[in-house]
Design a protein around this motif. Structure first.
Motif, PDB file in Angstrom:
ATOM      1  N   ARG A 175       0.834  -1.210   0.000  1.00  0.00           N
ATOM      2  CA  ARG A 175       0.000   0.000   0.000  1.00  0.00           C
ATOM      3  C   ARG A 175       0.865   1.255   0.000  1.00  0.00           C
ATOM      4  NH1 ARG A 175      -3.261  -3.167   3.688  1.00  0.00           N
ATOM      5  NH2 ARG A 175      -5.348  -3.508   2.781  1.00  0.00           N
ATOM      6  N   LYS A 176       1.904   1.244   0.793  1.00  0.00           N
ATOM      7  CA  LYS A 176       2.815   2.391   0.882  1.00  0.00           C
ATOM      8  C   LYS A 176       3.472   2.659  -0.464  1.00  0.00           C
ATOM      9  CE  LYS A 176       7.012   3.906   3.339  1.00  0.00           C
ATOM     10  NZ  LYS A 176       8.036   3.519   4.353  1.00  0.00           N
TER      11      LYS A 176
ATOM     12  N   LYS B 197       1.137   4.283  -3.033  1.00  0.00           N
ATOM     13  CA  LYS B 197       0.933   5.715  -2.853  1.00  0.00           C
ATOM     14  C   LYS B 197       2.044   6.547  -3.480  1.00  0.00           C
ATOM     15  CE  LYS B 197      -1.799   5.291   1.405  1.00  0.00           C
ATOM     16  NZ  LYS B 197      -1.839   5.553   2.873  1.00  0.00           N
ATOM     17  N   GLU B 198       3.183   5.912  -3.757  1.00  0.00           N
ATOM     18  CA  GLU B 198       4.304   6.617  -4.377  1.00  0.00           C
ATOM     19  C   GLU B 198       4.187   6.668  -5.894  1.00  0.00           C
ATOM     20  OE1 GLU B 198       7.916   4.886  -2.999  1.00  0.00           O
ATOM     21  OE2 GLU B 198       7.503   5.326  -0.886  1.00  0.00           O
TER      22      GLU B 198
END
Length: 250
Positions: free
Chosen positions: A183-184, A187-188
């Protein structure tokens, strides 16, 4: 952008993929769903030539390749643009966490060791393993090993990361830590194609959902449309069965 055109794959007389066409925009997270044997993992492996397609073309950015006419140089160039995160980690047991991440940078990308080391440390810190640089895979949990695999993929700076059911080999209590890392990354704005059975993750993180069965794309669209109001009866059957299994397990 990634564009797949008429991707087909047969194992003997068994046609596993039937003229697959798919477009993935830059920065998009595409999740591929489907029952076992639907061809979704084979499609993923065909993208970077881990399986040789019977036919079709791929475009990644300004690079294009006809699978039937691919040379060794073409295949090398294709693999420079993609990275795979496997179900079973595929880490070198005799190398430390740091050495595992450095390997592709030094051997494939020919980076100097100090530069490869610095970049690898950055990626391991990104996935929460900055304190595990000198340990061996056998000393890590399954979730930690998979995060090493993700760091290894990120370090290569690919145009797309391919995830082949990245949580299927994990104990249920370790699934969350791996999904949180993905998920992290999403987001990038990193382009990702993910084969998964994690429906909640697919609904929450993807921009585009593809449902496969019988070697074809049955239906594709926005997650809210696929999960909220699927058009095809086969998609409805699959989601109903999966929802039923969730309810039973709860």
């Amino acid at each position: 952008m990634i564009k797949l055109t008429n991707i087909s794959k047969s194992f003997g007389k068994n046609q596993v993929l039937r003229h697959i066409n798919l477009t993935v925009d830059k920065g998009e997270v595409v999740v591929i769903l489907g029952p076992s044997g639907s061809g979704k993992t084979t499609l993923l492996r065909c993208i970077n030539y881990l399986e040789k397609p019977s036919g079709g073309q791929i475009e990644i950015g300004d690079f294009s390749l006809d699978y039937k006419q691919a040379s060794k140089k073409d295949i090398h160039n294709l693999r420079q643009k993609s990275a795979m995160v496997f179900q079973h980690y595929n880490l070198f047991k005799h190398k430390t966490v740091l050495e595992n991440v450095m390997e592709g940078l030094v051997v494939v990308h020919k980076l100097p060791k100090e530069e490869a080391k610095e970049k690898s440390i950055q990626m391991l810190e990104k996935v929460g393993l900055g304190a595990k640089l000198d340990v061996f895979p056998s000393q890590l949990s399954g979730g930690q090993q998979q995060r090493v695999g993700i760091a290894r993929a990120l370090a290569l700076n690919p145009e797309v990361i391919l995830f082949d059911e990245p949580t299927s080999a994990l104990d249920p209590e370790l699934v969350g830590e791996v999904l949180d890392v993905i998920r992290k990354i999403a987001k990038e704005g990193i382009t990702m194609i993910v084969v998964t059975h994690e429906m909640g993750f697919a609904r929450d993180v993807s921009n585009h959902v593809v449902f496969m069965d019988g070697g074809v794309i049955v239906e594709e669209g926005r997650p809210q449309d696929i999960f909220g109001s699927p058009k095809e009866e086969r998609t409805k059957q699959f989601l109903k069965r999966i929802t039923s299994e969730w309810s039973y397990s709860i």
